[in-house]
Design a protein around this motif. Sequence first.
Motif, PDB file in Angstrom:
ATOM      1  N   ARG A  18       0.830  -1.216   0.000  1.00 25.90           N
ATOM      2  CA  ARG A  18       0.000   0.000   0.000  1.00 25.90           C
ATOM      3  C   ARG A  18       0.860   1.259   0.000  1.00 25.90           C
ATOM      4  O   ARG A  18       0.546   2.230  -0.648  1.00 25.90           O
ATOM      5  CB  ARG A  18      -0.911  -0.028   1.229  1.00 25.90           C
ATOM      6  CG  ARG A  18      -1.566   1.300   1.573  1.00 25.90           C
ATOM      7  CD  ARG A  18      -2.909   1.102   2.255  1.00 25.90           C
ATOM      8  NE  ARG A  18      -3.402   2.231   3.031  1.00 25.90           N
ATOM      9  CZ  ARG A  18      -3.548   3.478   2.612  1.00 25.90           C
ATOM     10  NH1 ARG A  18      -3.162   3.818   1.408  1.00 25.90           N
ATOM     11  NH2 ARG A  18      -4.039   4.419   3.410  1.00 25.90           N
ATOM     12  N   TYR A  19       1.939   1.221   0.741  1.00 23.36           N
ATOM     13  CA  TYR A  19       2.791   2.398   0.838  1.00 23.36           C
ATOM     14  C   TYR A  19       4.082   2.249   0.041  1.00 23.36           C
ATOM     15  O   TYR A  19       5.126   2.733   0.449  1.00 23.36           O
ATOM     16  CB  TYR A  19       3.094   2.707   2.302  1.00 23.36           C
ATOM     17  CG  TYR A  19       1.918   3.321   3.029  1.00 23.36           C
ATOM     18  CD1 TYR A  19       1.166   4.320   2.437  1.00 23.36           C
ATOM     19  CD2 TYR A  19       1.575   2.908   4.311  1.00 23.36           C
ATOM     20  CE1 TYR A  19       0.086   4.894   3.101  1.00 23.36           C
ATOM     21  CE2 TYR A  19       0.507   3.473   4.992  1.00 23.36           C
ATOM     22  CZ  TYR A  19      -0.232   4.461   4.379  1.00 23.36           C
ATOM     23  OH  TYR A  19      -1.289   5.028   5.030  1.00 23.36           O
ATOM     24  N   LEU A  84       9.091  -5.109  11.321  1.00 18.86           N
ATOM     25  CA  LEU A  84       9.698  -4.339  10.231  1.00 18.86           C
ATOM     26  C   LEU A  84       8.923  -4.506   8.930  1.00 18.86           C
ATOM     27  O   LEU A  84       8.435  -5.574   8.611  1.00 18.86           O
ATOM     28  CB  LEU A  84      11.144  -4.792  10.023  1.00 18.86           C
ATOM     29  CG  LEU A  84      12.082  -4.532  11.190  1.00 18.86           C
ATOM     30  CD1 LEU A  84      13.477  -5.092  10.881  1.00 18.86           C
ATOM     31  CD2 LEU A  84      12.168  -3.043  11.508  1.00 18.86           C
ATOM     32  N   GLU A  85       8.850  -3.406   8.175  1.00 19.14           N
ATOM     33  CA  GLU A  85       8.187  -3.411   6.866  1.00 19.14           C
ATOM     34  C   GLU A  85       9.161  -2.893   5.821  1.00 19.14           C
ATOM     35  O   GLU A  85       9.992  -2.040   6.120  1.00 19.14           O
ATOM     36  CB  GLU A  85       7.012  -2.422   6.869  1.00 19.14           C
ATOM     37  CG  GLU A  85       5.815  -2.912   7.600  1.00 19.14           C
ATOM     38  CD  GLU A  85       4.644  -1.948   7.424  1.00 19.14           C
ATOM     39  OE1 GLU A  85       4.831  -0.844   6.861  1.00 19.14           O
ATOM     40  OE2 GLU A  85       3.546  -2.324   7.839  1.00 19.14           O
ATOM     41  N   GLU A  86       8.979  -3.362   4.594  1.00 14.96           N
ATOM     42  CA  GLU A  86       9.690  -2.736   3.471  1.00 14.96           C
ATOM     43  C   GLU A  86       8.737  -1.770   2.775  1.00 14.96           C
ATOM     44  O   GLU A  86       7.600  -2.129   2.457  1.00 14.96           O
ATOM     45  CB  GLU A  86      10.154  -3.777   2.458  1.00 14.96           C
ATOM     46  CG  GLU A  86      10.862  -3.109   1.277  1.00 14.96           C
ATOM     47  CD  GLU A  86      11.324  -4.111   0.235  1.00 14.96           C
ATOM     48  OE1 GLU A  86      12.548  -4.263   0.067  1.00 14.96           O
ATOM     49  OE2 GLU A  86      10.463  -4.742  -0.403  1.00 14.96           O
ATOM     50  N   ARG A  87       9.192  -0.554   2.553  1.00 18.43           N
ATOM     51  CA  ARG A  87       8.399   0.440   1.833  1.00 18.43           C
ATOM     52  C   ARG A  87       9.282   1.104   0.791  1.00 18.43           C
ATOM     53  O   ARG A  87      10.333   1.655   1.124  1.00 18.43           O
ATOM     54  CB  ARG A  87       7.896   1.516   2.797  1.00 18.43           C
ATOM     55  CG  ARG A  87       6.963   0.954   3.862  1.00 18.43           C
ATOM     56  CD  ARG A  87       6.613   2.056   4.786  1.00 18.43           C
ATOM     57  NE  ARG A  87       5.693   1.657   5.819  1.00 18.43           N
ATOM     58  CZ  ARG A  87       4.796   2.474   6.355  1.00 18.43           C
ATOM     59  NH1 ARG A  87       4.716   3.731   5.949  1.00 18.43           N
ATOM     60  NH2 ARG A  87       3.996   2.046   7.312  1.00 18.43           N
ATOM     61  N   LEU A 157       2.909  11.759  13.294  1.00 13.49           N
ATOM     62  CA  LEU A 157       1.983  10.633  13.522  1.00 13.49           C
ATOM     63  C   LEU A 157       1.392  10.113  12.211  1.00 13.49           C
ATOM     64  O   LEU A 157       0.693   9.100  12.210  1.00 13.49           O
ATOM     65  CB  LEU A 157       0.846  11.073  14.459  1.00 13.49           C
ATOM     66  CG  LEU A 157       1.262  11.352  15.915  1.00 13.49           C
ATOM     67  CD1 LEU A 157       0.098  11.953  16.704  1.00 13.49           C
ATOM     68  CD2 LEU A 157       1.768  10.080  16.601  1.00 13.49           C
ATOM     69  N   HIS A 158       1.671  10.779  11.088  1.00 11.89           N
ATOM     70  CA  HIS A 158       1.120  10.303   9.814  1.00 11.89           C
ATOM     71  C   HIS A 158       1.741   8.947   9.461  1.00 11.89           C
ATOM     72  O   HIS A 158       2.957   8.772   9.581  1.00 11.89           O
ATOM     73  CB  HIS A 158       1.401  11.312   8.693  1.00 11.89           C
ATOM     74  CG  HIS A 158       0.620  10.976   7.468  1.00 11.89           C
ATOM     75  ND1 HIS A 158       1.006   9.987   6.596  1.00 11.89           N
ATOM     76  CD2 HIS A 158      -0.562  11.457   7.010  1.00 11.89           C
ATOM     77  CE1 HIS A 158       0.087   9.881   5.637  1.00 11.89           C
ATOM     78  NE2 HIS A 158      -0.866  10.768   5.862  1.00 11.89           N
ATOM     79  N   PRO A 159       0.891   7.991   9.001  1.00 12.52           N
ATOM     80  CA  PRO A 159       1.424   6.635   8.768  1.00 12.52           C
ATOM     81  C   PRO A 159       2.533   6.535   7.715  1.00 12.52           C
ATOM     82  O   PRO A 159       3.257   5.531   7.695  1.00 12.52           O
ATOM     83  CB  PRO A 159       0.189   5.815   8.344  1.00 12.52           C
ATOM     84  CG  PRO A 159      -0.911   6.790   8.124  1.00 12.52           C
ATOM     85  CD  PRO A 159      -0.566   8.053   8.851  1.00 12.52           C
ATOM     86  N   LEU A 160       2.706   7.554   6.858  1.00 16.63           N
ATOM     87  CA  LEU A 160       3.805   7.474   5.879  1.00 16.63           C
ATOM     88  C   LEU A 160       5.175   7.770   6.498  1.00 16.63           C
ATOM     89  O   LEU A 160       6.199   7.431   5.907  1.00 16.63           O
ATOM     90  CB  LEU A 160       3.568   8.486   4.746  1.00 16.63           C
ATOM     91  CG  LEU A 160       2.657   8.083   3.588  1.00 16.63           C
ATOM     92  CD1 LEU A 160       2.400   9.293   2.697  1.00 16.63           C
ATOM     93  CD2 LEU A 160       3.246   6.945   2.781  1.00 16.63           C
ATOM     94  N   ALA A 161       5.204   8.434   7.650  1.00 16.90           N
ATOM     95  CA  ALA A 161       6.500   8.779   8.269  1.00 16.90           C
ATOM     96  C   ALA A 161       7.062   7.545   8.971  1.00 16.90           C
ATOM     97  O   ALA A 161       6.382   6.937   9.799  1.00 16.90           O
ATOM     98  CB  ALA A 161       6.329   9.920   9.258  1.00 16.90           C
ATOM     99  N   GLU A 261      -2.454  11.498   0.279  1.00 19.06           N
ATOM    100  CA  GLU A 261      -2.333  11.075   1.676  1.00 19.06           C
ATOM    101  C   GLU A 261      -2.143  12.241   2.641  1.00 19.06           C
ATOM    102  O   GLU A 261      -2.697  12.222   3.734  1.00 19.06           O
ATOM    103  CB  GLU A 261      -1.127  10.133   1.834  1.00 19.06           C
ATOM    104  CG  GLU A 261      -1.477   8.671   1.908  1.00 19.06           C
ATOM    105  CD  GLU A 261      -1.432   8.036   0.523  1.00 19.06           C
ATOM    106  OE1 GLU A 261      -2.100   7.024   0.351  1.00 19.06           O
ATOM    107  OE2 GLU A 261      -0.739   8.570  -0.363  1.00 19.06           O
ATOM    108  N   VAL A 262      -1.338  13.223   2.264  1.00 22.34           N
ATOM    109  CA  VAL A 262      -0.873  14.181   3.279  1.00 22.34           C
ATOM    110  C   VAL A 262      -1.372  15.620   3.122  1.00 22.34           C
ATOM    111  O   VAL A 262      -1.211  16.418   4.047  1.00 22.34           O
ATOM    112  CB  VAL A 262       0.674  14.215   3.374  1.00 22.34           C
ATOM    113  CG1 VAL A 262       1.226  12.840   3.726  1.00 22.34           C
ATOM    114  CG2 VAL A 262       1.300  14.756   2.101  1.00 22.34           C
TER     115      VAL A 262
END
Length: 275
Positions: A18-19, A84-87, A157-161, A261-262
Amino acid sequence: MLTVSLVPRPLAFQRNARYSTPEKANSWAEVTGYNNFYEFGTGKEDPAQHAGRLRTRPWTVVVDDECAAPGRFALEDILKPHPLEERIYRLRCVEAWSMVIPWIGFALADLIRRFEPTSRAKYVEFTTLHDPKQMPGQRHDVLDWPYVEGLRLDEALHPLAILAIGLYGKELPNQNGAPLRLVVPWKYGFKSIKSIVRIRFTEAMPRTSWALSAPREYGFFANVNPEVDHPRWSQKTERRIGSSNFLARQPTLPFNGYGDEVAGLYRGMNLARHF
Ligand code: MTE
């Protein structure tokens, strides 16, 4: 003699589709060989050449000021609760070039919530290690050391950060900000501070290094914005590092393409004034 492994260790992670941008990522050589990390020199190849001497273990991160659960934490304790995630994110440098980087990390919001910011906390300030013995660039006054960056709390707090600890499936090479760096993909790259040793919740807007050094050129927000030129160059287009045609440029997108998103974070703000 103490020997330090220079081969980054592999990490276990899940891909966050998604990101992630479907664009082709830059190569390992590009991502780790063309860097800005003024603590190791101002040339693009200086960080890869000189950052090897930075010792990233043990590493301590201080979390303090306007939060209910401050403390001094070993890096391992900071990281432990976070899967951990890969973005794959675009990174748009203020110098009008860009890259696509497969980061490994976790949402900054998840870390912030653990420390329970108080109702007075309006901003989050981040500080890089200050140690001129290990960071030779700090022996020169190019910036007011240590490097400081900040976000408004709602931006943080934004989920993309994210806080990143790796890229391309391995631990971060030192030149990319080991062992812990911020990645805020809708802002110019200079907001993505490297080798973080302190995270501070504040009521007042942090005094960030670039805004202090050249306030007409670098604002606190630093959102990618093709409509607001840098005083010395246009921000309308960018050069993708590694592109076969050195002169080829592509349009820069508002918020680096993350506007859906932002953009809501800045509703009602004059973004030419709050650049
Ligand atoms: N963080 C610190 N501590 N020192 C720096 O000089 N440079 C910034 C940012 N973080 C910098 C920093 C800039 S200008 C950019 S474009 C990105 O790091 C580059 O990140 P990368 O080298 O991992 O691509």
